[in-house]
Write a protein that holds these residues in place. Sequence first.
Motif, PDB file in Angstrom:
ATOM      1  N   HIS A  16      48.726  41.338  41.713  1.00 63.23           N
ATOM      2  CA  HIS A  16      49.723  41.646  42.755  1.00 63.23           C
ATOM      3  C   HIS A  16      49.755  40.548  43.812  1.00 63.23           C
ATOM      4  O   HIS A  16      50.494  40.640  44.774  1.00 63.23           O
ATOM      5  N   GLN A  17      48.891  39.556  43.651  1.00 66.91           N
ATOM      6  CA  GLN A  17      48.769  38.523  44.690  1.00 66.91           C
ATOM      7  C   GLN A  17      49.003  37.123  44.145  1.00 66.91           C
ATOM      8  O   GLN A  17      48.539  36.154  44.730  1.00 66.91           O
ATOM      9  N   TYR A  18      49.742  37.042  43.019  1.00 67.57           N
ATOM     10  CA  TYR A  18      49.982  35.717  42.439  1.00 67.57           C
ATOM     11  C   TYR A  18      50.665  34.795  43.448  1.00 67.57           C
ATOM     12  O   TYR A  18      50.483  33.585  43.422  1.00 67.57           O
ATOM     13  N   GLY A  19      51.460  35.389  44.342  1.00 65.63           N
ATOM     14  CA  GLY A  19      52.198  34.561  45.303  1.00 65.63           C
ATOM     15  C   GLY A  19      51.407  34.280  46.571  1.00 65.63           C
ATOM     16  O   GLY A  19      51.898  33.565  47.449  1.00 65.63           O
ATOM     17  N   ASP A  20      50.207  34.831  46.695  1.00 71.78           N
ATOM     18  CA  ASP A  20      49.456  34.671  47.946  1.00 71.78           C
ATOM     19  C   ASP A  20      48.828  33.289  48.047  1.00 71.78           C
ATOM     20  O   ASP A  20      48.075  32.881  47.161  1.00 71.78           O
ATOM     21  N   PRO A  21      49.103  32.582  49.152  1.00 67.17           N
ATOM     22  CA  PRO A  21      48.369  31.339  49.364  1.00 67.17           C
ATOM     23  C   PRO A  21      46.927  31.686  49.721  1.00 67.17           C
ATOM     24  O   PRO A  21      46.648  32.776  50.200  1.00 67.17           O
ATOM     25  N   GLY A  22      46.000  30.797  49.435  1.00 63.85           N
ATOM     26  CA  GLY A  22      44.613  31.047  49.833  1.00 63.85           C
ATOM     27  C   GLY A  22      43.751  31.570  48.703  1.00 63.85           C
ATOM     28  O   GLY A  22      42.545  31.601  48.805  1.00 63.85           O
ATOM     29  N   LEU A  23      44.388  32.016  47.605  1.00 63.16           N
ATOM     30  CA  LEU A  23      43.609  32.418  46.423  1.00 63.16           C
ATOM     31  C   LEU A  23      43.777  31.322  45.379  1.00 63.16           C
ATOM     32  O   LEU A  23      44.891  30.831  45.169  1.00 63.16           O
ATOM     33  N   SER A  24      42.675  30.992  44.696  1.00 64.29           N
ATOM     34  CA  SER A  24      42.763  29.856  43.767  1.00 64.29           C
ATOM     35  C   SER A  24      43.526  30.225  42.491  1.00 64.29           C
ATOM     36  O   SER A  24      43.583  31.395  42.102  1.00 64.29           O
ATOM     37  N   GLN A  25      44.090  29.204  41.857  1.00 62.44           N
ATOM     38  CA  GLN A  25      44.795  29.421  40.590  1.00 62.44           C
ATOM     39  C   GLN A  25      43.834  29.957  39.539  1.00 62.44           C
ATOM     40  O   GLN A  25      44.206  30.781  38.701  1.00 62.44           O
ATOM     41  N   GLY A  26      42.575  29.486  39.605  1.00 62.26           N
ATOM     42  CA  GLY A  26      41.571  29.912  38.608  1.00 62.26           C
ATOM     43  C   GLY A  26      41.363  31.417  38.678  1.00 62.26           C
ATOM     44  O   GLY A  26      41.371  32.114  37.653  1.00 62.26           O
ATOM     45  N   LEU A  27      41.219  31.941  39.890  1.00 61.42           N
ATOM     46  CA  LEU A  27      41.016  33.375  40.078  1.00 61.42           C
ATOM     47  C   LEU A  27      42.236  34.148  39.548  1.00 61.42           C
ATOM     48  O   LEU A  27      42.114  35.146  38.845  1.00 61.42           O
ATOM     49  N   LYS A  28      43.418  33.628  39.855  1.00 59.92           N
ATOM     50  CA  LYS A  28      44.640  34.298  39.397  1.00 59.92           C
ATOM     51  C   LYS A  28      44.704  34.289  37.870  1.00 59.92           C
ATOM     52  O   LYS A  28      45.077  35.288  37.244  1.00 59.92           O
ATOM     53  N   PHE A  29      44.295  33.168  37.282  1.00 60.36           N
ATOM     54  CA  PHE A  29      44.343  33.070  35.815  1.00 60.36           C
ATOM     55  C   PHE A  29      43.365  34.068  35.176  1.00 60.36           C
ATOM     56  O   PHE A  29      43.709  34.766  34.221  1.00 60.36           O
ATOM     57  N   VAL A  30      42.160  34.147  35.745  1.00 61.88           N
ATOM     58  CA  VAL A  30      41.148  35.043  35.171  1.00 61.88           C
ATOM     59  C   VAL A  30      41.639  36.493  35.263  1.00 61.88           C
ATOM     60  O   VAL A  30      41.547  37.269  34.299  1.00 61.88           O
ATOM     61  N   GLN A  31      42.215  36.866  36.401  1.00 58.44           N
ATOM     62  CA  GLN A  31      42.648  38.270  36.540  1.00 58.44           C
ATOM     63  C   GLN A  31      43.908  38.540  35.718  1.00 58.44           C
ATOM     64  O   GLN A  31      44.158  39.680  35.324  1.00 58.44           O
ATOM     65  N   MET A  32      44.683  37.505  35.442  1.00 63.21           N
ATOM     66  CA  MET A  32      45.804  37.698  34.504  1.00 63.21           C
ATOM     67  C   MET A  32      45.234  38.054  33.126  1.00 63.21           C
ATOM     68  O   MET A  32      45.710  38.973  32.456  1.00 63.21           O
ATOM     69  N   THR A  33      44.175  37.340  32.724  1.00 62.71           N
ATOM     70  CA  THR A  33      43.573  37.607  31.412  1.00 62.71           C
ATOM     71  C   THR A  33      43.052  39.034  31.357  1.00 62.71           C
ATOM     72  O   THR A  33      43.281  39.753  30.378  1.00 62.71           O
ATOM     73  N   SER A  34      42.362  39.475  32.422  1.00 64.58           N
ATOM     74  CA  SER A  34      41.851  40.857  32.354  1.00 64.58           C
ATOM     75  C   SER A  34      42.991  41.871  32.391  1.00 64.58           C
ATOM     76  O   SER A  34      42.882  42.954  31.820  1.00 64.58           O
ATOM     77  N   THR A  35      44.115  41.499  33.027  1.00 68.28           N
ATOM     78  CA  THR A  35      45.271  42.405  32.997  1.00 68.28           C
ATOM     79  C   THR A  35      45.728  42.619  31.550  1.00 68.28           C
ATOM     80  O   THR A  35      46.066  43.729  31.146  1.00 68.28           O
ATOM     81  N   TYR A  36      45.721  41.545  30.774  1.00 67.26           N
ATOM     82  CA  TYR A  36      46.162  41.720  29.393  1.00 67.26           C
ATOM     83  C   TYR A  36      45.176  42.570  28.569  1.00 67.26           C
ATOM     84  O   TYR A  36      45.568  43.243  27.639  1.00 67.26           O
ATOM     85  N   PHE A  37      43.897  42.559  28.990  1.00 70.11           N
ATOM     86  CA  PHE A  37      42.932  43.455  28.312  1.00 70.11           C
ATOM     87  C   PHE A  37      43.259  44.923  28.573  1.00 70.11           C
ATOM     88  O   PHE A  37      43.072  45.777  27.720  1.00 70.11           O
ATOM     89  N   ILE A  38      43.752  45.208  29.793  1.00 69.63           N
ATOM     90  CA  ILE A  38      43.976  46.615  30.158  1.00 69.63           C
ATOM     91  C   ILE A  38      45.214  47.186  29.448  1.00 69.63           C
ATOM     92  O   ILE A  38      45.503  48.371  29.522  1.00 69.63           O
ATOM     93  N   LEU A  39      45.943  46.350  28.718  1.00 74.35           N
ATOM     94  CA  LEU A  39      47.027  46.888  27.888  1.00 74.35           C
ATOM     95  C   LEU A  39      46.461  47.681  26.709  1.00 74.35           C
ATOM     96  O   LEU A  39      47.082  48.622  26.212  1.00 74.35           O
ATOM     97  N   LEU A  40      45.251  47.273  26.283  1.00 74.55           N
ATOM     98  CA  LEU A  40      44.687  47.834  25.056  1.00 74.55           C
ATOM     99  C   LEU A  40      44.619  49.369  25.071  1.00 74.55           C
ATOM    100  O   LEU A  40      45.121  50.017  24.139  1.00 74.55           O
ATOM    101  N   PRO A  41      44.007  50.001  26.091  1.00 74.32           N
ATOM    102  CA  PRO A  41      43.934  51.468  26.043  1.00 74.32           C
ATOM    103  C   PRO A  41      45.310  52.142  26.019  1.00 74.32           C
ATOM    104  O   PRO A  41      45.452  53.217  25.439  1.00 74.32           O
ATOM    105  N   SER A  42      46.335  51.505  26.610  1.00 71.44           N
ATOM    106  CA  SER A  42      47.671  52.125  26.540  1.00 71.44           C
ATOM    107  C   SER A  42      48.261  51.962  25.146  1.00 71.44           C
ATOM    108  O   SER A  42      48.959  52.848  24.648  1.00 71.44           O
TER     109      SER A  42
END
Length: 557
Positions: free
Chosen positions: A278-304
Amino acid sequence: MTYVDDFPGEARVVRTAFAVAFASIGLGGALGVLQALFRTGYSRSLFSAVDYYSVLTAHGVLMALVFTTFFIVGLFAWGVTRSLDTGFRDLRFTWGWLALMTLGTLLAFVSILGGIVGFIPTHAAVLYTFYAPLEASPTFYLGLALLVVGSWGAGVDYVLTLRDWRADNPDERIPLQTFMAVSTMLLWFVCTLGVAVEVVVFLLPWSLGLIPRVDPLLTRTLFWYFGHAVVYFWLLPAYFVWYTIFPKLSGGRLFSDPLARVVFVLFLVLSTPVGVHHQYGDPGLSQGLKFVQMTSTYFILLPSLLTAFTVVASMEHGARQRGGEGRFGWLRALPWENPSFSGIALAGLAFAASGFGGMVNAGLNVNALVHNTMWVPGHFHLTVGTAVALTFMAITYWLLPQLTGKRLRLRTLAAVQPYLWFVGMVFMSNAMHRIGLAGVPRRTSEPQYEQVIFNTPIASIGELHLQTVGGAFLLFASLLCFLAVVGSTWLGERGAKPLAVNGHIPSALSGPEHSPRVLDDFRVWVALTVLLLLIAYGPPLAAMVQNGLFAPGSAPI
Ligand code: HAS
Ligand code: CU
């Protein structure tokens, strides 16, 4: 025997929780219609452009925070006591947490109202996401805090009831409904910690004037630590219904109990370390952190995705039990005239579409196209506004006779209601998604944006008409639901006719004995959850507070 005969005290608790839930969906829904009329340009004289934000806050808080939470604690109170076949330890404690939640809701609602009516000295035009730098009156934060603390009481009640039951039944597997309710509440405990710290340590002292400023990035990060997982706190009770009641409504049995348990454990473990999407547009957070949490977001598709398989398989099994045949012909054998069945099936269809929308949102680069546009309200009116809300309405038709001992009245009204809701939402959310793609922003009362983008007077934009038409359908559907629920509760004759609903829930085709016992050991899963959270959120939070808790900072890692 029906539930109300076995557990009259608990049935009263559930009815009260549902009554607050339906009162807030009634009020919040009416405000939603005003919202649609204002935004689409049909009536801009309803309220001022400034009051728009207070009305929007009331709509969001009542629908997304109050309706859901009250319905969920009521539904789980029913599910836990029914499946363990035991009442709560002490109903005074149960009434205590429900009263706390109600008090908190009233405080928060009155605070929002103050921003509109003038003579109440409060304001809370901060929207249902209420993070800084927007600031509300202290009573708003206090109200929300009480709502959350009350709901923690509900979780404690379920866990203690389970503990007592386990002491008496040490060798048995936890009944599926209780397993689901408790894992959802554990997820709720874990994720509300973030918002509790945000409110108690930062926002409340700030609005009381005890501290001069807060760090917007830190408080937003704490908010979204909670703000994504909360969507699964709404979704999992709907899944609870889809897994344990929907197969029976389809005419059959749940396909696999172990798979259902795995799904709930996956949600507990994976739901929280993804909030940064929800914070991809936030300045101050690194791209690396955003990338890692994007990956975990795709994991959370699995149970659905697992849910889509199991629930549809159970539905097909039910249809074939009812004589359905052919590759798709079995769909015709399902009880489409039963509002509890049709409501859930349509909720599932809406979720299939909005789940794919969620995948679009989750992409770090594609998100830039849709973020802060009307696409996002389009997404969540299908998820929480249909997959969840329509499931809750549909299952109320099934639960009411068990909670009141009275037959469901006005069945014809109830039977058309889910279809109206679904059609209304298809119109409205489709329009929202489309204007969002065209760049129309969300969270604004400024109509000129739309004119600039479409270069036409607002009232002549087709999508906006569709949005209003959809809103009208939704209003009508809510009214029908309200009439059927109120009609059955007040007009129904107790015991005059046999109950229309048999509350028995059949066991799964593949039972819990086919799964390892460790699945029922919540300590293991909570420990894993905490470990993942420390990895996901530890380093960025530590970086943000390095220069002091209340000073703006960033998270370069
Ligand atoms: Fe979301 C924004 C990503 C699910 C709610 N989401 C929001 C907001 C809300 C919300 C309220 O990554 C706005 C917050 C705000 O105000 O700023 N969302 C996802 C993803 C999923 C997802 C990846 N969202 C939900 C659910 C919600 C919800 C569930 C509420 C209940 N969402 C995002 C992202 C954003 C976001 C970004 C930020 C956007 C931005 O830029 O601001 C996934 O969990 C979805 C997985 C779902 C599936 C579908 C499986 C299909 C099933 C149906 C089976 C069919 C049946 C019926 C049973 C893979 C299970 C069969 C019937 C027949 C007749 C055949
Ligand atoms: Cu999210």
